[in-house]
Design a protein around this motif. Structure first.
Motif, mmCIF file in Angstrom:
data_model
loop_
_atom_site.group_PDB
_atom_site.id
_atom_site.type_symbol
_atom_site.label_atom_id
_atom_site.label_comp_id
_atom_site.label_asym_id
_atom_site.label_seq_id
_atom_site.Cartn_x
_atom_site.Cartn_y
_atom_site.Cartn_z
ATOM 1 N N PHE A 222 -77.030 -30.888 -18.541
ATOM 2 C CA PHE A 222 -76.257 -31.781 -19.398
ATOM 3 C C PHE A 222 -74.819 -31.924 -18.904
ATOM 4 O O PHE A 222 -74.155 -32.912 -19.212
ATOM 5 N N VAL A 223 -74.345 -30.933 -18.139
ATOM 6 C CA VAL A 223 -72.962 -30.954 -17.668
ATOM 7 C C VAL A 223 -72.816 -31.801 -16.408
ATOM 8 O O VAL A 223 -71.819 -32.508 -16.229
ATOM 9 N N GLY A 224 -73.810 -31.745 -15.523
ATOM 10 C CA GLY A 224 -73.727 -32.419 -14.230
ATOM 11 C C GLY A 224 -73.376 -33.889 -14.276
ATOM 12 O O GLY A 224 -72.542 -34.355 -13.483
ATOM 13 N N PRO A 225 -73.985 -34.685 -15.172
ATOM 14 C CA PRO A 225 -73.657 -36.115 -15.197
ATOM 15 C C PRO A 225 -72.168 -36.411 -15.372
ATOM 16 O O PRO A 225 -71.676 -37.433 -14.902
ATOM 17 N N GLY A 226 -71.460 -35.525 -16.052
ATOM 18 C CA GLY A 226 -70.026 -35.726 -16.227
ATOM 19 C C GLY A 226 -69.302 -35.805 -14.894
ATOM 20 O O GLY A 226 -68.444 -36.673 -14.682
ATOM 21 N N HIS A 227 -69.638 -34.896 -13.981
ATOM 22 C CA HIS A 227 -68.997 -34.909 -12.668
ATOM 23 C C HIS A 227 -69.211 -36.252 -11.973
ATOM 24 O O HIS A 227 -68.304 -36.785 -11.318
ATOM 25 N N VAL A 228 -70.404 -36.794 -12.099
ATOM 26 C CA VAL A 228 -70.723 -38.079 -11.479
ATOM 27 C C VAL A 228 -69.866 -39.187 -12.076
ATOM 28 O O VAL A 228 -69.292 -40.017 -11.353
ATOM 29 N N LEU A 229 -69.747 -39.209 -13.386
ATOM 30 C CA LEU A 229 -68.999 -40.268 -14.058
ATOM 31 C C LEU A 229 -67.508 -40.177 -13.760
ATOM 32 O O LEU A 229 -66.850 -41.191 -13.494
ATOM 33 N N TYR A 230 -66.954 -38.955 -13.804
ATOM 34 C CA TYR A 230 -65.517 -38.807 -13.575
ATOM 35 C C TYR A 230 -65.134 -39.316 -12.188
ATOM 36 O O TYR A 230 -64.198 -40.109 -12.034
ATOM 37 N N SER A 231 -65.851 -38.845 -11.175
ATOM 38 C CA SER A 231 -65.474 -39.207 -9.807
ATOM 39 C C SER A 231 -65.827 -40.652 -9.475
ATOM 40 O O SER A 231 -65.306 -41.203 -8.503
ATOM 41 N N GLY A 289 -71.642 -40.675 -22.885
ATOM 42 C CA GLY A 289 -72.030 -42.039 -23.225
ATOM 43 C C GLY A 289 -70.831 -42.972 -23.286
ATOM 44 O O GLY A 289 -70.878 -44.108 -22.792
ATOM 45 N N ILE A 290 -69.742 -42.491 -23.893
ATOM 46 C CA ILE A 290 -68.525 -43.304 -23.980
ATOM 47 C C ILE A 290 -67.933 -43.538 -22.587
ATOM 48 O O ILE A 290 -67.575 -44.665 -22.221
ATOM 49 N N VAL A 291 -67.835 -42.457 -21.802
ATOM 50 C CA VAL A 291 -67.286 -42.580 -20.446
ATOM 51 C C VAL A 291 -68.165 -43.499 -19.600
ATOM 52 O O VAL A 291 -67.670 -44.356 -18.862
ATOM 53 N N GLY A 292 -69.479 -43.331 -19.724
ATOM 54 C CA GLY A 292 -70.405 -44.176 -18.971
ATOM 55 C C GLY A 292 -70.293 -45.633 -19.360
ATOM 56 O O GLY A 292 -70.379 -46.524 -18.506
ATOM 57 N N TYR A 293 -70.090 -45.895 -20.642
ATOM 58 C CA TYR A 293 -69.939 -47.269 -21.102
ATOM 59 C C TYR A 293 -68.675 -47.906 -20.530
ATOM 60 O O TYR A 293 -68.681 -49.067 -20.094
ATOM 61 N N LEU A 294 -67.579 -47.145 -20.512
ATOM 62 C CA LEU A 294 -66.333 -47.666 -19.944
ATOM 63 C C LEU A 294 -66.501 -47.966 -18.455
ATOM 64 O O LEU A 294 -65.995 -48.980 -17.951
ATOM 65 N N LEU A 295 -67.223 -47.090 -17.753
ATOM 66 C CA LEU A 295 -67.489 -47.331 -16.343
ATOM 67 C C LEU A 295 -68.363 -48.560 -16.162
ATOM 68 O O LEU A 295 -68.118 -49.394 -15.282
ATOM 69 N N TYR A 296 -69.379 -48.689 -17.015
ATOM 70 C CA TYR A 296 -70.276 -49.845 -16.941
ATOM 71 C C TYR A 296 -69.508 -51.144 -17.153
ATOM 72 O O TYR A 296 -69.745 -52.140 -16.448
ATOM 73 N N ARG A 297 -68.580 -51.152 -18.105
ATOM 74 C CA ARG A 297 -67.781 -52.356 -18.354
ATOM 75 C C ARG A 297 -66.942 -52.726 -17.137
ATOM 76 O O ARG A 297 -66.806 -53.899 -16.778
#
Length: 314
Positions: A222-231, A289-297
């Motif tokens: 559950f933690v790993g996806p965060g690293h992907v989104l941040y970078s 989910g919020i971070v991913g949505y901002l990236l998606y936008r």
């Protein structure tokens, strides 16, 4: 060179007086030749020197973890499985690239470099954490915002800058390479935590060590996806910087600031908030989910303009 960038002596006397080693310079002496040659070697090999240092740190820090994984292959399998959610996000970003899907070779290079450069972050974190532990209450929060977020996002950024910067053909390509760097970092971090959990369970003689390793692997998934989104954010701005060289420095800094602030915010919440296991999982899903949505936008905005520019949306 403008007048503001010219030494006053050079501006007044250049062309009439030999100003070598006074206000002007060119390679004349043997020492000058050595300096030119040495600079050329250092400049050409700077990335290899960085990689060599990272390799040495990686082996020195993770030799025990590597040996344990070799003796207990199931730990390596758990680390690989724990990276699957992060890999899924990378695959989504790679497949959905609105321009052209990036070739596998530079992606693989970025992945490996991120694993190696993680050792630099581990060293800095280990050396500086005790300093912040002396600060009451907010010490760890400061540590996350001043050290962990910035240094971990910087080493992931370095993996892209050293490994695949020349391959970036569009701003949005940086997202994919940034995501792959995050995947590499998350993979080695997961392996380290899983091995530590296994070893600590053996030392404490509490239950079955493999059960502890499985529990750690589950939480790390559950933690790993965060690293992907941040970078990915830092990668996007690295791509933007490549095509705006006059403002490249501030653009890169902006991307790293965004990635580091998101990263540090996540670390601070999960450290300070008294979250149960279920609450932790819920928070991670909502936060990512919020971070991913901002990236998606951000990607969607680029896609819209790309389609308008190329006529591919019609």
């Amino acid at each position: 060179m403008t007048d503001d960038e010219t030494d006053p002596v050079a501006a007044s006397m250049s062309g009439t007086t030999d100003l070598y080693d006074i206000a002007d310079w060119d390679a004349r002496s043997r020492l000058d030749g050595v300096a030119v040659g040495l600079y050329g070697v250092l400049h050409a090999s700077r990335r290899w020197l960085l990689i060599a240092v990272a390799v040495l740190l990686f082996v020195g820090q993770l030799a025990a973890t590597i040996l344990l994984a070799l003796r207990q292959p199931e730990l390596g399998a758990l680390a690989a499985l724990s990276a699957v959610p992060a890999l899924g996000i990378v695959g989504f970003l790679w497949y959905g690239d609105p321009t052209m899907r990036e070739p596998l070779e530079p992606l693989a290079i970025t992945f490996v470099l991120s694993i190696l450069f993680a050792s630099i972050a581990a060293l800095v974190n280990t050396l500086l954490q005790p300093v912040f532990q002396f600060v009451p209450v907010v010490g760890m929060a400061l540590f996350f915002f001043v050290v962990v977020g910035p240094i971990e996002e910087t080493v992931k950024w370095l993996a892209v800058r050293v490994g695949s910067f020349d391959t970036i053909d569009a701003v949005v390509d940086g997202v994919v390479y940034g995501a792959v760097a995050g995947l590499g970092f998350a993979t080695i971090e997961n392996a380290l935590y899983i091995s530590q959990g296994y070893s600590q369970a053996i030392a404490a003689q509490s239950g079955q060590p493999i059960v502890s390793a499985i529990q750690t692997a589950t939480s790390r998934a559950f933690v790993g996806p965060g690293h992907v989104l941040y970078s990915s954010f830092a990668g996007y701005y690295l791509g933007l910087a490549k095509f705006n060289p006059e403002d490249a420095g501030p653009i890169v800094v902006k991307g790293l600031l965004i990635a580091a602030l998101i990263h540090a915010t996540y670390n601070t919440v999960v450290t300070y908030a008294p979250l149960s296991t279920l609450a932790f999982l819920g928070f991670v899903i909502v936060f990512d989910g919020i971070v991913g949505y901002l990236l998606y936008r951000k990607i969607a905005r680029y896609r819209t303009h790309y389609q308008d520019a190329t006529g591919t949306g019609q």
